[in-house]
Design a protein around this motif. Structure first.
Motif, PDB file in Angstrom:
ATOM      1  N   CYS A 410       0.834  -1.162  -0.135  1.00 41.51           N
ATOM      2  CA  CYS A 410       0.052   0.068   0.082  1.00 41.51           C
ATOM      3  C   CYS A 410       1.073   1.301   0.028  1.00 41.51           C
ATOM      4  O   CYS A 410       1.883   1.471   0.845  1.00 41.51           O
ATOM      5  CB  CYS A 410      -0.823   0.128   1.192  1.00 41.51           C
ATOM      6  SG  CYS A 410      -2.207   1.365   1.291  1.00 41.51           S
ATOM      7  N   LEU A 411       0.606   2.280  -0.764  1.00 40.44           N
ATOM      8  CA  LEU A 411       1.370   3.422  -0.826  1.00 40.44           C
ATOM      9  C   LEU A 411       0.902   4.386   0.239  1.00 40.44           C
ATOM     10  O   LEU A 411       0.037   4.374   0.678  1.00 40.44           O
ATOM     11  CB  LEU A 411       1.119   4.239  -2.353  1.00 40.44           C
ATOM     12  CG  LEU A 411       1.285   3.390  -3.550  1.00 40.44           C
ATOM     13  CD1 LEU A 411       1.197   4.514  -4.630  1.00 40.44           C
ATOM     14  CD2 LEU A 411       2.521   2.635  -3.597  1.00 40.44           C
ATOM     15  N   GLU A 412       1.696   5.305   0.639  1.00 41.92           N
ATOM     16  CA  GLU A 412       1.348   6.402   1.292  1.00 41.92           C
ATOM     17  C   GLU A 412       1.719   7.754   0.665  1.00 41.92           C
ATOM     18  O   GLU A 412       2.738   8.175   0.078  1.00 41.92           O
ATOM     19  CB  GLU A 412       1.991   6.352   2.721  1.00 41.92           C
ATOM     20  CG  GLU A 412       1.811   7.198   3.799  1.00 41.92           C
ATOM     21  CD  GLU A 412       2.319   7.377   5.102  1.00 41.92           C
ATOM     22  OE1 GLU A 412       2.857   8.298   5.511  1.00 41.92           O
ATOM     23  OE2 GLU A 412       2.387   6.081   5.526  1.00 41.92           O
ATOM     24  N   ILE A 413       0.492   8.637   0.617  1.00 40.68           N
ATOM     25  CA  ILE A 413       0.761   9.843  -0.050  1.00 40.68           C
ATOM     26  C   ILE A 413       0.373  10.742   0.857  1.00 40.68           C
ATOM     27  O   ILE A 413      -0.651  11.025   1.627  1.00 40.68           O
ATOM     28  CB  ILE A 413      -0.503   9.777  -1.195  1.00 40.68           C
ATOM     29  CG1 ILE A 413      -0.166   8.591  -2.149  1.00 40.68           C
ATOM     30  CG2 ILE A 413      -0.216  11.088  -1.888  1.00 40.68           C
ATOM     31  CD1 ILE A 413      -1.595   8.315  -2.957  1.00 40.68           C
ATOM     32  N   ARG A 414       1.404  11.886   0.979  1.00 38.60           N
ATOM     33  CA  ARG A 414       1.242  13.026   2.023  1.00 38.60           C
ATOM     34  C   ARG A 414       1.110  14.219   1.083  1.00 38.60           C
ATOM     35  O   ARG A 414       2.184  14.475   0.235  1.00 38.60           O
ATOM     36  CB  ARG A 414       2.236  12.956   2.850  1.00 38.60           C
ATOM     37  CG  ARG A 414       2.445  11.884   3.816  1.00 38.60           C
ATOM     38  CD  ARG A 414       3.641  11.945   5.025  1.00 38.60           C
ATOM     39  NE  ARG A 414       3.476  10.731   5.802  1.00 38.60           N
ATOM     40  CZ  ARG A 414       4.450  10.695   6.828  1.00 38.60           C
ATOM     41  NH1 ARG A 414       5.270  11.776   6.942  1.00 38.60           N
ATOM     42  NH2 ARG A 414       4.598   9.584   7.524  1.00 38.60           N
ATOM     43  N   SER A 415       0.147  15.032   1.403  1.00 37.90           N
ATOM     44  CA  SER A 415       0.151  16.240   0.600  1.00 37.90           C
ATOM     45  C   SER A 415      -0.110  17.503   1.258  1.00 37.90           C
ATOM     46  O   SER A 415      -0.942  17.431   2.079  1.00 37.90           O
ATOM     47  CB  SER A 415      -0.960  16.119  -0.797  1.00 37.90           C
ATOM     48  OG  SER A 415      -1.182  17.351  -1.282  1.00 37.90           O
ATOM     49  N   SER A 416       0.506  18.519   0.950  1.00 48.98           N
ATOM     50  CA  SER A 416       0.127  19.819   1.578  1.00 48.98           C
ATOM     51  C   SER A 416      -0.049  20.727   0.556  1.00 48.98           C
ATOM     52  O   SER A 416       0.114  21.980   0.473  1.00 48.98           O
ATOM     53  CB  SER A 416       1.147  20.576   2.581  1.00 48.98           C
ATOM     54  OG  SER A 416       2.420  20.613   2.015  1.00 48.98           O
ATOM     55  N   LEU A 417      -0.317  20.357  -0.641  1.00 49.33           N
ATOM     56  CA  LEU A 417      -0.345  21.117  -2.130  1.00 49.33           C
ATOM     57  C   LEU A 417      -1.786  21.996  -1.571  1.00 49.33           C
ATOM     58  O   LEU A 417      -2.920  21.615  -1.236  1.00 49.33           O
ATOM     59  CB  LEU A 417      -0.984  20.213  -3.057  1.00 49.33           C
ATOM     60  CG  LEU A 417       0.215  19.394  -3.570  1.00 49.33           C
ATOM     61  CD1 LEU A 417      -0.279  18.532  -4.674  1.00 49.33           C
ATOM     62  CD2 LEU A 417       1.357  20.086  -4.125  1.00 49.33           C
ATOM     63  N   ARG A 418      -1.817  23.206  -2.348  1.00 45.91           N
ATOM     64  CA  ARG A 418      -2.911  24.301  -2.067  1.00 45.91           C
ATOM     65  C   ARG A 418      -3.534  24.292  -3.309  1.00 45.91           C
ATOM     66  O   ARG A 418      -4.642  24.969  -3.345  1.00 45.91           O
ATOM     67  CB  ARG A 418      -2.324  25.614  -1.638  1.00 45.91           C
ATOM     68  CG  ARG A 418      -1.396  25.478  -0.447  1.00 45.91           C
ATOM     69  CD  ARG A 418      -0.872  26.789   0.043  1.00 45.91           C
ATOM     70  NE  ARG A 418       0.174  27.191  -1.238  1.00 45.91           N
ATOM     71  CZ  ARG A 418       0.371  28.302  -2.096  1.00 45.91           C
ATOM     72  NH1 ARG A 418      -0.721  29.241  -2.010  1.00 45.91           N
ATOM     73  NH2 ARG A 418       1.348  28.452  -2.649  1.00 45.91           N
TER      74      ARG A 418
END
Length: 423
Positions: A410-418
């Motif tokens: 399973c991947l882990e995707i972390r985003s703080s994109l605005r």
């Protein structure tokens, strides 16, 4: 982002689905009840509770339990919540857990995520964690974020939850301007990592097809990891033309504390490498994408089998097992002045504590699936494409070099994109 006043939002998305998602383009079919649990420590304002009610109403959560307990009891309360769901007869379609505590007190939220992932009633269903924290000496003020989130949910009911969380304003066309230079740095250890050369070739071809200026370094030492990234940052800061996006791919053996191993066997922390790029002035307000193909521990996920199905569904085709850490979306909202930074998208090839699989003849499933999905839709929203990548990876049965038993990843995707990021 306009709806995030209290700090930087980080969405760590581990989204997957079972076999029937293929017939509905990977979208969750939330047909059962939507349940929510709020766990808050002392100091939560009445306004924050009211703002949460607005979010629940906008998202269609009709059943909500609220409990005010110490942070030390969060795990116990979540365990009781899980047990209640498992003994209920009615179908559950989605769960939302809100955790509110001062910054620094909620130290291991992943343990809470794993607790709810054990819930049989939620197998294959989306599980959303909203973690709100404030400064230790600051007044608790999450209501501005929650109020804005509820308003956007009402304004854009047709948007996916990930769209709502990444949009900086209410305009559906708001996305990053990528008309400037795109730069990519690929640092890959291929010595004693059979198949890694296929990942390198595939990523180089993809980056070039997406108009990235590619810098490739093979078999760097731990010190070379740092030096190459520092030189990359300095080079970007000297560009005369605007830099619109940067991509950093790190491929090496890894460990449970986020460390990568150079070709010399020495360790370097991947987070330190990320901080180096975050200091780049040319990338201020620009999207920064990090791809990490490395192990994050030694755990091997056996997955969980499908829930009981009618006999004709079993006869037609039984859905595959899914990773135990799939179908989770974590949203961290930090207090002002926290260490979180915006405009960053990080993708791990494995969930925290787990092995990242790599085939000796074709490369890793993460990189090869990523290239396949992005080549099929190069202009698509990157978050949505990554969700599709994860769905496909989660459905694979993987066989590691040291085991005859099939495993799940399973991947882990972390985003703080605005904004939306479309390459």
């Amino acid at each position: 982002m306009a709806f995030l006043v209290s700090g930087t939002l980080q969405a760590a998305a581990q989204l997957a689905d079972a076999w029937d998602s293929l017939g509905r383009q990977g979208k969750y079919r939330v047909q059962g009840s939507r349940v929510a649990l709020i766990l808050s420590s002392s100091g939560v304002s009445v306004a924050a509770a009211a703002a949460l009610d607005g979010v629940f109403q906008a998202l269609g959560f009709e059943n909500c339990e609220k409990r005010k307990v110490s942070v030390q009891r969060f795990h116990e309360e979540l365990s009781l919540f899980r047990e209640q769901l498992d003994i209920q007869r009615g179908a559950v379609g989605c769960a939302l857990v809100v955790l509110m505590a001062p910054s620094g007190q909620l130290r291991q939220p992943q343990l809470l995520v794993q607790e709810l992932s054990r819930c049989g009633a939620l197998q294959g269903c989306p599980k959303i964690f909203l973690l709100l924290s404030s400064g230790l000496k600051a007044a608790w003020e999450p209501e501005a974020f929650l109020t804005s989130l509820g308003e956007i949910c009402n304004q854009r009911p047709h948007w996916s939850l990930l769209q709502l969380l990444t949009e900086s304003d209410s305009r559906p066309s708001a996305q990053y301007d990528l008309s400037g230079t795109r730069a990519a740095l690929l640092l890959a250890v291929i010595q004693d990592r059979l198949g890694a050369q296929h990942d390198v070739a595939a990523l180089v071809d993809l980056c070039q097809a997406l108009d990235f200026k590619v810098t490739l370094r093979i078999d760097p030492t731990a010190q070379a990891f740092r030096e190459e990234l520092a030189q990359f940052r300095e080079k970007l800061d000297t560009y005369k033309s605007p830099v619109s996006c940067a991509l950093l791919a790190l491929m090496a053996h890894g460990g449970p504390q986020g460390q990568l191993l150079g070709v010399d066997g020495q360790e370097v922390q991947s987070e330190m490498l990320g901080q180096e790029l975050n200091c780049c002035q040319a990338l201020h307000g620009r999207p920064k994408v990090f791809l990490l193909q490395a192990c994050r521990g030694g755990n091997r996920d056996p997955g969980v089998g499908p829930r009981a199905l009618p006999w004709y569904r079993r006869w037609l085709r039984a859905p595959p097992g899914i990773p135990t850490q799939a179908d989770v979306l974590q949203v961290h909202v930090d207090a002002p002045g926290s260490t979180g930074q915006a405009d960053i998208l990080t993708v791990y090839s494995a969930a925290e504590g787990c092995v990242a699989y790599r085939d000796e003849e074709k490369g890793s499933d993460f990189v090869q699936t990523l290239v396949e999905v992005m080549r099929a839709n190069p202009g698509g929203d990157l978050i949505e494409l990554l969700t599709e990548v994860n769905r496909r990876v989660c459905e694979l049965d993987l066989l590691g070099p040291d085991s005859d038993e099939r495993r799940k990843a399973c991947l882990e995707i972390r985003s703080s994109l605005r904004r939306r990021l479309c390459l």
